[in-house]
Write a protein that holds these residues in place. Structure first.
Motif: not given
Length: 236
Positions: A88-94, A109-118
């Protein structure tokens, strides 16, 4: 790996396929996951996309059910466009990201959705889908074998869903009341909510739902929604 594929190929119900894949991923340490089945020619955050989500905060799911909120999410489309697994973090930077995208990221981030992947999933006749997974920690802490199993099982499950859809082509005859109940099911309403909207008892709604599932040749809500959208029985 072959035992997973063999099991998936033997399942005859869309819901059973999805829940089996969920169980495999949970056994591998995934704490939350989602599967976004997208109708042809639409994007994975459209209002008509069916989302089968497990492990997410209930309040988050309530937000994501709102089409205006869901459309702020650029991650599924970016990962589908990329064509392979991405965090998810990589996708955010696209980016570039709009103000609405940034608002969505803050909510994640408020719901703790930080480390996932798609993971993009591809099926026959252009039926694509998107799946997301989260261990609750960076994927760098997981083995390549674990990540590979998740990706392979998810792809196999999506292809099985597509095959089952093709095997059950045809028309479905619903009564007017069944049609009304189905439309609210597709919109994600609970039995009690549908009962209130249609001024019926919850038990009556349950009876209608069972009839609908039987006519659509499935055993649960997700399978019914996927089939209903494919057959054009509802518009949302």
């Amino acid at each position: 790996m072959q035992r997973y594929f063999g099991k998936i190929e033997g399942l005859q119900d869309i819901g059973d396929v999805l829940w089996y894949a969920v169980g495999v991923c949970e056994d591998l340490g995934v704490i939350r996951q989602s599967y976004h089945f997208t109708p042809l020619f639409e994007d994975p955050t459209s209002a008509r996309t069916v989302v089968h989500a497990v492990g997410f905060d209930r309040e988050w799911l309530k937000c994501y059910d709102e089409s205006d909120f869901r459309r702020k999410d650029p991650i599924p489309a970016r990962i589908m466009g990329h064509g392979s697994m991405m965090t998810w973090q990589e996708a955010m930077k696209l980016g570039p990201n709009t103000a609405e995208n940034e608002e969505y990221f803050v909510a994640m981030k408020r719901f703790g959705l930080v480390h996932g992947f798609g993971v993009p999933l591809f099926g026959p006749r252009g039926r694509s889908a998107y799946a997301s997974f989260d261990f609750g920690h960076p994927i760098s802490e997981e083995s390549e074998a674990t990540l590979g199993t998740i990706r392979s099982v998810s792809q196999a499950a999506h292809q099985r869903v597509c095959v089952l859809l093709d095997e059950h082509e045809g028309t479905v005859d619903l009564s007017q009341r069944e049609q009304e109940v189905l439309e609210w099911i597709v919109k994600g309403k609970s039995v009690s909510a549908i009962a209130g909207i249609l001024e019926l008892s919850p038990d009556t709604v349950k009876t209608y739902a069972k009839r609908i599932y039987a006519k659509l040749d499935t055993t649960d809500r997700v399978g019914a929604v996927v089939r209903a959208l494919k057959l054009g029985l509802v518009n949302v």
